[in-house]
Design a protein around this motif. Structure first.
Motif, mmCIF file in Angstrom:
data_model
loop_
_atom_site.group_PDB
_atom_site.id
_atom_site.type_symbol
_atom_site.label_atom_id
_atom_site.label_comp_id
_atom_site.label_asym_id
_atom_site.label_seq_id
_atom_site.Cartn_x
_atom_site.Cartn_y
_atom_site.Cartn_z
ATOM 1 N N ALA A 190 -5.633 -0.965 3.802
ATOM 2 C CA ALA A 190 -6.711 -0.093 3.297
ATOM 3 C C ALA A 190 -6.619 1.286 3.935
ATOM 4 C CB ALA A 190 -8.070 -0.725 3.568
ATOM 5 N N VAL A 236 -9.712 2.099 -2.586
ATOM 6 C CA VAL A 236 -9.310 0.742 -2.206
ATOM 7 C C VAL A 236 -10.427 -0.235 -2.513
ATOM 8 C CG1 VAL A 236 -8.627 -0.764 -0.293
ATOM 9 C CG2 VAL A 236 -7.798 1.603 -0.367
ATOM 10 N N ALA A 245 0.840 -1.200 0.000
ATOM 11 C CA ALA A 245 0.000 0.000 0.000
ATOM 12 C C ALA A 245 0.876 1.251 0.000
ATOM 13 C CB ALA A 245 -0.941 0.005 1.212
#
Length: 163
Positions: free
Chosen positions: A118, A128, A95
């Motif tokens: 997320a 996301v 991420a």
């Protein structure tokens, strides 16, 4: 024990919008092994979608005749969507890599759910999607699920027209 899921993902319409806006997809954890889900998704995206597809894998050099990049930072452009095929514990790091690479969407494949990843992505403005397959979603929205043997519920002799 599986932790309770509190994160709520985008609706079908929102997922369609994300896929419609995307011009490029980077597959992180892409594999050159035909038995892997990432290979199947890559084959579909290259043959049945309009996206520029990038493969990211630190050990492979070529997948489906395309070059493979060691990391998202090595891509020649910022990918619109980062499709992730990595183990659970790697997802927060991916991420952050997606943020650093300038991606707009972090998409975690079927079976991948990591609320920490997320939160990292959303806190930096990324959209996301978790526990969904890009191939299945794209095909579903574009009348192509029949290619994989799924019943779309649509009866038509017309093939989809691509822009």
């Amino acid at each position: 024990m599986t932790p309770e899921r509190s994160w709520v993902g985008p609706s079908a319409g929102e997922r369609l919008n994300l896929l419609s806006k995307a011009k490029s997809i980077a597959i992180v954890g892409a594999s050159d092994k035909p038995s892997r889900a990432s290979y199947f998704v890559a084959t579909y995206l290259l043959s049945s979608s309009p996206y520029k597809v990038y493969f990211v894998n630190p050990v492979a050099t070529e997948i489906l005749g395309q070059p493979v990049y060691k990391s998202l930072a090595d891509l020649p452009e910022a990918p619109d969507l980062v499709d992730v095929f990595r183990k659970h514990d790697d997802l927060p790091g991916v991420a952050q890599e997606a943020i650093d690479a300038g991606a707009k969407t972090l998409w975690l494949q079927l079976g991948s759910w990591n609320e920490e990843a997320a939160a990292i992505a959303e806190n930096s403005g990324l959209s996301v999607v978790m526990d969904r397959c890009v191939k299945i979603e794209h095909a579903r929205f574009h009348g192509g699920l029949h290619l994989a043997g799924f019943d779309t519920g649509v009866i038509s002799s017309k093939r989809q027209v691509r822009a």
